[in-house]
Each structure stands twice: as C-alpha cells, then as structure tokens.
Design an enzyme around this catalytic site. Structure first.
Site, PDB file in Angstrom:
ATOM      1  N   GLU A 127     -53.091 -45.110 -55.711  1.00 11.99           N
ATOM      2  CA  GLU A 127     -54.393 -44.757 -56.267  1.00 11.99           C
ATOM      3  C   GLU A 127     -54.546 -43.236 -56.276  1.00 11.99           C
ATOM      4  O   GLU A 127     -53.778 -42.522 -55.626  1.00 11.99           O
ATOM      5  CB  GLU A 127     -55.516 -45.402 -55.449  1.00 11.99           C
ATOM      6  CG  GLU A 127     -55.457 -46.922 -55.455  1.00 11.99           C
ATOM      7  CD  GLU A 127     -56.554 -47.562 -54.615  1.00 11.99           C
ATOM      8  OE1 GLU A 127     -57.447 -46.825 -54.131  1.00 11.99           O
ATOM      9  OE2 GLU A 127     -56.515 -48.793 -54.446  1.00 11.99           O
ATOM     10  N   ASN A 129     -56.585 -41.145 -54.919  1.00  9.30           N
ATOM     11  CA  ASN A 129     -56.836 -40.453 -53.654  1.00  9.30           C
ATOM     12  C   ASN A 129     -56.107 -41.078 -52.468  1.00  9.30           C
ATOM     13  O   ASN A 129     -56.320 -40.684 -51.326  1.00  9.30           O
ATOM     14  CB  ASN A 129     -58.342 -40.420 -53.366  1.00  9.30           C
ATOM     15  CG  ASN A 129     -59.094 -39.606 -54.396  1.00  9.30           C
ATOM     16  OD1 ASN A 129     -58.689 -38.496 -54.731  1.00  9.30           O
ATOM     17  ND2 ASN A 129     -60.181 -40.157 -54.926  1.00  9.30           N
ATOM     18  N   THR A 158     -46.209 -47.448 -63.734  1.00  9.40           N
ATOM     19  CA  THR A 158     -45.206 -47.601 -64.786  1.00  9.40           C
ATOM     20  C   THR A 158     -45.470 -48.890 -65.546  1.00  9.40           C
ATOM     21  O   THR A 158     -45.642 -49.948 -64.945  1.00  9.40           O
ATOM     22  CB  THR A 158     -43.796 -47.623 -64.172  1.00  9.40           C
ATOM     23  OG1 THR A 158     -43.612 -46.459 -63.370  1.00  9.40           O
ATOM     24  CG2 THR A 158     -42.732 -47.663 -65.255  1.00  9.40           C
ATOM     25  N   ILE A 337     -25.499 -23.152 -65.012  1.00 16.75           N
ATOM     26  CA  ILE A 337     -24.163 -23.094 -65.610  1.00 16.75           C
ATOM     27  C   ILE A 337     -24.254 -22.969 -67.132  1.00 16.75           C
ATOM     28  O   ILE A 337     -23.492 -22.224 -67.758  1.00 16.75           O
ATOM     29  CB  ILE A 337     -23.341 -24.345 -65.205  1.00 16.75           C
ATOM     30  CG1 ILE A 337     -22.967 -24.256 -63.718  1.00 16.75           C
ATOM     31  CG2 ILE A 337     -22.082 -24.478 -66.065  1.00 16.75           C
ATOM     32  CD1 ILE A 337     -22.403 -25.541 -63.151  1.00 16.75           C
ATOM     33  N   GLY A 339     -26.634 -21.574 -68.643  1.00  9.45           N
ATOM     34  CA  GLY A 339     -27.274 -20.297 -68.963  1.00  9.45           C
ATOM     35  C   GLY A 339     -28.463 -20.486 -69.898  1.00  9.45           C
ATOM     36  O   GLY A 339     -29.241 -21.430 -69.769  1.00  9.45           O
ATOM     37  N   GLU A 363     -42.281 -43.521 -55.340  1.00  7.75           N
ATOM     38  CA  GLU A 363     -41.916 -44.536 -54.343  1.00  7.75           C
ATOM     39  C   GLU A 363     -41.677 -43.918 -52.963  1.00  7.75           C
ATOM     40  O   GLU A 363     -40.765 -44.298 -52.230  1.00  7.75           O
ATOM     41  CB  GLU A 363     -40.701 -45.354 -54.802  1.00  7.75           C
ATOM     42  CG  GLU A 363     -41.026 -46.177 -56.052  1.00  7.75           C
ATOM     43  CD  GLU A 363     -39.984 -47.217 -56.374  1.00  7.75           C
ATOM     44  OE1 GLU A 363     -39.412 -47.802 -55.440  1.00  7.75           O
ATOM     45  OE2 GLU A 363     -39.744 -47.453 -57.570  1.00  7.75           O
ATOM     46  N   GLU A 367     -40.912 -36.091 -48.107  1.00 10.03           N
ATOM     47  CA  GLU A 367     -41.534 -35.897 -46.798  1.00 10.03           C
ATOM     48  C   GLU A 367     -41.806 -37.241 -46.111  1.00 10.03           C
ATOM     49  O   GLU A 367     -41.591 -37.393 -44.898  1.00 10.03           O
ATOM     50  CB  GLU A 367     -42.832 -35.097 -46.953  1.00 10.03           C
ATOM     51  CG  GLU A 367     -42.628 -33.636 -47.337  1.00 10.03           C
ATOM     52  CD  GLU A 367     -42.216 -33.437 -48.800  1.00 10.03           C
ATOM     53  OE1 GLU A 367     -41.692 -32.366 -49.115  1.00 10.03           O
ATOM     54  OE2 GLU A 367     -42.416 -34.371 -49.616  1.00 10.03           O
TER      55      GLU A 367
END
Length: 379
Positions: A127, A129, A158, A337, A339, A363, A367
C-alpha cells in the site's frame, strides 16, 4: 553437486531464447516507450506452458521445478526485464498463492485459466503508506454475514488493470495485531473493485503497474484463501519463492548487460585496437562475470532447498539481495563500457540500466533482505 543444466533446462533455454528473439526483442522498445503491456504476448506464452510453470499438469500447468522456472525468467529477462517481471509476478505470486493456499474448488476454478494464459494474475500486498510495514495495512475486509466487504487501496500492483483475477491481502483485525490479515480472491468483474492510477516508471515500463481500489467491494466467503487471519503468514511463504523470482530476473538482466558488453568490447575500436584489449575493460568484464556466477550459484542453492522442502527464507533473501545488487552493478558497468552510446536508446544497455533498479526494491528492498538474513543468522 551437479552444476550442469539438465536436459529439460537445456530444452527450455533453447525454446525461450528463440521465442524471446522472435516475439519480444523486435517490439520491446516500442512497448517500453509507450508503456504498453502486451497482453497477447502472454497468451502466446501460455500456449508454451510458460504461464503455469510450477503448476501440476492436472491443473493445466507444466509441472516443472523452480530450476526450470528460474531458467525461463532469466532467459526472458536477458532480452526484456519488463516481460520477465510480468512472467515472474504471474507465476510465483498470484498463481502460486492460489495453488499453495487455495482449496480444491478454488484451484480447479482459477489455476487452469491462469496456467493457460487465458487469464493474467495480480497479487496485492503493498500500500502507499505501508510498503515493508505490511502489519499496518489500511485496506480492510469486514465480515458481513456470509460476505466480506473490502475498502481501501493497494499500490504498485503488477497487472492491476489487465489481470482478470487478483489475490489481495486485507486487514481483518486491529492494526499491528497478531494474525490481523486475510487473503482473498478478487475477480475483475466484482462490483466496487477497479484499477486506479497507472504508474509512469523509470524502467520495467512494459510491465503494467497500477493501484487497486476497493469501494465497498462485496465478495462471498468462498473467496477467502485459507483461515481468517492467516494472510500475512501466507504472504511471507509466497515471498520466499518470489525472492527467487526476482533473483532470477536480476540474473537475466545482469547476463544481458554482460553479454552485450563483451560483444561490444570486441567490436568497438579505439587507438587502432578493440577496447577489449585494454585492461580497464577486461577488469570490468572479469568483475561482471564473477559476480554473475556467484549470484547464479546462490539462486540454485535456494532452488535446491525449496525443491527439497527445507526452509528457504535465509537463502532466498541472500539470492535476491545479492543478485539484484549485481544486476545494478553490471548494468552500470555496461553503460560505462558502451560510453556515450550506452546512454542512448539505440543500444540495449540503457534499458538494462533502467530496468535493473526495481530488482533492489520490489518484493522486499535490499535493506529488508539484509534484515531477514541477519535475523536468520542471529536467532
């Protein structure tokens, strides 16, 4: 321990790779630019058995293991992370939740349609919050006779608009109380249920992400999944497998970025020689290759534990955490690589760069994975 692909994995790799090159690569940038979710593509994948990989054959699935499932997701993600993400969410979250915790009647009603690709599934926990703070969710379900009435919203879902069925977690007890949520099956046609805002995202743009809105949405008690109050425990078990899905998605993105980098480094010439001759590029490629190998081994270790029915919480968190961070590092190095060309949409690595970041968030953030790992090793 045998690290070789099984014959089944080899066959699946060939099939999925061919399908992705023919049906995904030619249109992926168009889908990405327009944020188009290609529903018809998933119908075609259903015909190949890719929408019910983990489901038993008697329910219309292919009856394969997590090893084959990881192969499918990673091979698709090597081409397009968005499509890999949607395949993962459909298989490991919605469909798997229905199978793991649904009764026989619920399984027979929903899983064949999901496994065939006729229906696309969504899964609603997060949700606005209460992301990682799922015990404090505000979307509620209140018992009314033999029915439940749902009110509230879910975010970052999703297939929230295109999915015909969703497994949704709603609070049925007091905030932060023990066993305070329950899982329900919601159908697209249910009165009081609608899709809200579609997110305008940095990456994974062809994988549809929307709100789910419940406004006095009434459903019968036969739509409840498992016992009342068991929703959070169910969700945590589903997320154990879901973390392996995101790890596989991350692995595919990392491999895609790495393979593109190896190819480009041999083709791009500076100072009259391919840039692959320069140690600075060689070291980048060496780091990428090594980290990809390590991530893949962690993923297959988690798959092995899951297949044997052992606890997988710690190892799936390790796999998800490490593989997702590896995908970010590999995509970042790939852009370096390439650039200036790596910063343009004419070359593939800028899309890997945009897509990979979600893997460290969705998911369960990196952390949160570290919290899960720490609690496991310290208990």
């Amino acid at each position: 321990m045998n690290f070789e692909y099984t014959d089944m994995q080899k066959e699946i790799t060939t099939m999925v790779r061919s399908f992705a090159e023919k049906n995904i690569r030619p249109q992926m940038m168009e889908w990405d630019e327009s944020q188009t979710f290609p529903v018809d593509l998933f119908t075609e994948m259903g015909k190949l058995g890719l929408m019910g990989i983990l489901m038993p054959e008697e329910l219309g699935g292919t009856g394969l293991s997590y090893f084959e499932y990881v192969t499918v997701v990673s091979e698709i993600a090597k081409v397009c992370g968005s499509i890999g993400l949607s395949v993962a969410a459909h298989n490991s979250l919605c469909t798997n939740h229905l199978y793991k915790f649904g009764n026989e009647e619920q399984r027979k009603k929903y899983i064949p349609k999901l496994a065939s690709g006729e229906w696309i599934g969504a899964w609603g926990l997060t949700e606005a919050n209460t992301g990682s703070d799922a015990g404090n969710m505000q979307c509620t379900a209140v018992k009314d006779g033999d029915d439940w009435i749902l009110n509230g919203t879910k975010n970052w879902i999703t297939h929230g608009k295109s999915g015909q069925v969703a497994v949704v977690l709603a609070r049925t007890g007091e905030p932060r109380a023990k066993n305070n949520s329950t899982a329900f099956i919601i159908e697209r046609t249910d009165e009081g249920f609608s899709a809200g805002k579609k997110e305008n995202k940095l990456g994974m743009r062809a994988s549809e992400t929307t709100e789910l809105i419940f406004d006095n949405c009434r459903i019968s008690d036969d739509r409840r999944l498992g016992e009342e109050g068991s929703g959070f425990k169910q969700a945590m078990k589903i997320l154990d497998g879901g973390r392996i899905s995101i790890a596989a998605l991350s692995l595919g993105i990392a491999k895609g970025a790495y393979e593109a980098s190896v190819k480009y480094s041999k083709e791009r010439h500076q100072f009259d020689q391919p840039i692959s001759n320069f140690q600075a590029i060689q070291w980048k490629l060496a780091d990428m290759a090594t980290e990809i190998e390590a991530a893949e081994l962690l993923i297959y270790q988690a798959c092995d534990l899951l297949t044997r029915g052992e606890s997988v919480t710690e190892k799936s968190a390790m796999a998800k955490y490490y593989a997702s961070e590896v995908s970010v590092r590999c995509a970042n190095e790939a852009v370096q690589i390439f650039g200036g060309y790596g910063y343009t949409k004419d070359f593939p690595v800028e899309k890997f760069y945009r897509d990979c970041k979600l893997c460290t968030i969705g998911e369960g953030t990196s952390e949160i994975q570290k919290l899960v790992i720490a609690r496991s090793i310290l208990k």
